[in-house]
Design a protein around this motif. Sequence first.
Motif, mmCIF file in Angstrom:
data_model
loop_
_atom_site.group_PDB
_atom_site.id
_atom_site.type_symbol
_atom_site.label_atom_id
_atom_site.label_comp_id
_atom_site.label_asym_id
_atom_site.label_seq_id
_atom_site.Cartn_x
_atom_site.Cartn_y
_atom_site.Cartn_z
ATOM 1 N N PRO A 71 0.814 -1.223 0.000
ATOM 2 C CA PRO A 71 0.000 0.000 0.000
ATOM 3 C C PRO A 71 0.843 1.266 0.000
ATOM 4 C CG PRO A 71 -0.925 -1.603 1.511
ATOM 5 C CD PRO A 71 0.390 -2.173 1.054
ATOM 6 N N LEU A 72 1.955 1.276 0.733
ATOM 7 C CA LEU A 72 2.800 2.462 0.783
ATOM 8 C C LEU A 72 3.406 2.764 -0.583
ATOM 9 C CD1 LEU A 72 4.177 4.740 2.293
ATOM 10 C CD2 LEU A 72 5.969 3.118 2.984
ATOM 11 N N ASP A 73 3.933 1.746 -1.258
ATOM 12 C CA ASP A 73 4.556 1.984 -2.562
ATOM 13 C C ASP A 73 3.520 2.307 -3.619
ATOM 14 O OD1 ASP A 73 7.502 1.747 -2.368
ATOM 15 O OD2 ASP A 73 7.011 -0.192 -1.491
ATOM 16 N N ARG A 74 2.332 1.701 -3.536
ATOM 17 C CA ARG A 74 1.274 2.085 -4.473
ATOM 18 C C ARG A 74 0.911 3.560 -4.287
ATOM 19 N NH1 ARG A 74 -1.142 -3.002 -3.085
ATOM 20 N NH2 ARG A 74 -2.714 -1.929 -1.830
ATOM 21 N N ALA A 75 0.856 4.012 -3.046
ATOM 22 C CA ALA A 75 0.547 5.419 -2.786
ATOM 23 C C ALA A 75 1.639 6.330 -3.326
ATOM 24 C CB ALA A 75 0.364 5.642 -1.287
ATOM 25 N N ARG A 76 2.898 5.906 -3.208
ATOM 26 C CA ARG A 76 4.000 6.710 -3.734
ATOM 27 C C ARG A 76 3.920 6.831 -5.254
ATOM 28 N NH1 ARG A 76 8.535 3.681 0.004
ATOM 29 N NH2 ARG A 76 8.257 4.936 1.895
ATOM 30 N N VAL A 77 3.622 5.726 -5.919
ATOM 31 C CA VAL A 77 3.501 5.767 -7.370
ATOM 32 C C VAL A 77 2.324 6.645 -7.775
ATOM 33 C CG1 VAL A 77 3.127 4.401 -9.456
ATOM 34 C CG2 VAL A 77 4.593 3.509 -7.638
ATOM 35 N N LEU A 78 1.219 6.566 -7.053
ATOM 36 C CA LEU A 78 0.070 7.410 -7.362
ATOM 37 C C LEU A 78 0.439 8.890 -7.257
ATOM 38 C CD1 LEU A 78 -2.902 7.861 -7.995
ATOM 39 C CD2 LEU A 78 -3.396 7.599 -5.552
ATOM 40 N N LEU A 79 1.205 9.272 -6.247
ATOM 41 C CA LEU A 79 1.633 10.663 -6.118
ATOM 42 C C LEU A 79 2.440 11.107 -7.331
ATOM 43 C CD1 LEU A 79 2.653 10.895 -2.347
ATOM 44 C CD2 LEU A 79 0.694 11.987 -3.462
ATOM 45 N N VAL A 80 3.289 10.222 -7.847
ATOM 46 C CA VAL A 80 4.091 10.567 -9.011
ATOM 47 C C VAL A 80 3.221 10.696 -10.256
ATOM 48 C CG1 VAL A 80 5.965 9.798 -10.507
ATOM 49 C CG2 VAL A 80 6.179 9.575 -8.039
ATOM 50 N N GLU B 119 1.619 13.957 -10.043
ATOM 51 C CA GLU B 119 2.596 15.009 -10.357
ATOM 52 C C GLU B 119 2.774 15.142 -11.866
ATOM 53 O OE1 GLU B 119 7.364 16.005 -9.815
ATOM 54 O OE2 GLU B 119 6.518 14.187 -8.932
ATOM 55 N N LEU B 120 2.838 13.999 -12.562
ATOM 56 C CA LEU B 120 2.941 14.033 -14.023
ATOM 57 C C LEU B 120 1.730 14.739 -14.626
ATOM 58 C CD1 LEU B 120 4.168 13.110 -16.756
ATOM 59 C CD2 LEU B 120 2.897 10.968 -16.465
ATOM 60 N N GLU B 121 0.540 14.415 -14.145
ATOM 61 C CA GLU B 121 -0.671 15.042 -14.669
ATOM 62 C C GLU B 121 -0.647 16.552 -14.458
ATOM 63 O OE1 GLU B 121 -3.757 11.280 -14.053
ATOM 64 O OE2 GLU B 121 -3.557 12.792 -12.489
ATOM 65 N N ILE B 122 -0.217 16.999 -13.299
ATOM 66 C CA ILE B 122 -0.135 18.439 -13.023
ATOM 67 C C ILE B 122 0.862 19.099 -13.973
ATOM 68 C CG2 ILE B 122 0.626 20.144 -11.325
ATOM 69 C CD1 ILE B 122 -0.538 18.244 -9.169
#
Length: 223
Positions: free
Chosen positions: A32-41, A44-47
Motif C-alpha cells: 500500500p505504501l509503494d502504491r501510494a508513492r507511485v500514485l503521487l508521481v 505530479e505528471l498530470e499536473i
Amino acid sequence: MVKGALLAMGVLGAGMLPAFGPCLAAGLPDTPLDRARVLLVVQELEITLLTHPSATLALEAWCATHHMADRPVVVARKMTLPPADPVPGRVRADLGASATQPIRHRQVQLVCGTHVLSVADNWYVPDRLTAQMNAALDGTDAAFGHVVAPLHFSRDRLEFARLWSPWPGGGQGAGGMITPPAAIVRQRAVLRDTHGRPFSEVVETYTDQTLAFMPAVDADYAH
C-alpha cells in the motif's frame, strides 16, 4: 514500433502500445505504501502536463526535475505511417478545415535520454504554419512543440484521461511487484495560435517510462 496507428478513428480511442523496455518502477514491491508513492508521481505528471501548453516543454521539465538524462532535451523520433492514412472527420471539424484542405499527420515518439516518454499523433494544417516550420516538420525529427513555438500557441484540451492507477491496487503484476502498463495517461487537444485559430490536433499517450526514476523517488520519500 507501434503496430499501426495508436488511434482508433471515430472517437480517437486507444490503440496498442509496445513495451519500450524495463520500467524501473516495476521493481517496487506491491505494498500500500509503494502504491501510494507511485500514485503521487502519476498525479505530479498530470499536473506537469496540465500546466504547460506544450507537451515537449512539459516533458523536458519532467525529465530535468527527475534527472532522467544528462541533457533534459526532448527529441522526436518520427514513425512510419501506413500509405493509406485518411484524416478523421472529427479532426477536420475540430480544426475548422474543409473536406479538401490539406492536413498532414505526423506520429512520433518523444524521447528524453534513453526513455520514450510519449507517443504523439499530430494532425496539422500546413497552410497555417510558416514555410520554415513545414520544412522542419517534413525534413527533421524536431519536436512539434519546438518547431511551432514562435506561434506562441495555447492548448485547448478536449480530453485528459488517466489510463492506469496504482491505487487501490489495479494493474499489479505477479511476484508481488508493481507492474505499470505501457500507457498510463492520454490527452487530446487542439493547438491555437495567438489569434485563436486552430492549426493542430494532438493525441499524446504517456508511457510507463515516465516513471523510470521511481527507485530514486522511493529513496527520497523514505527520508
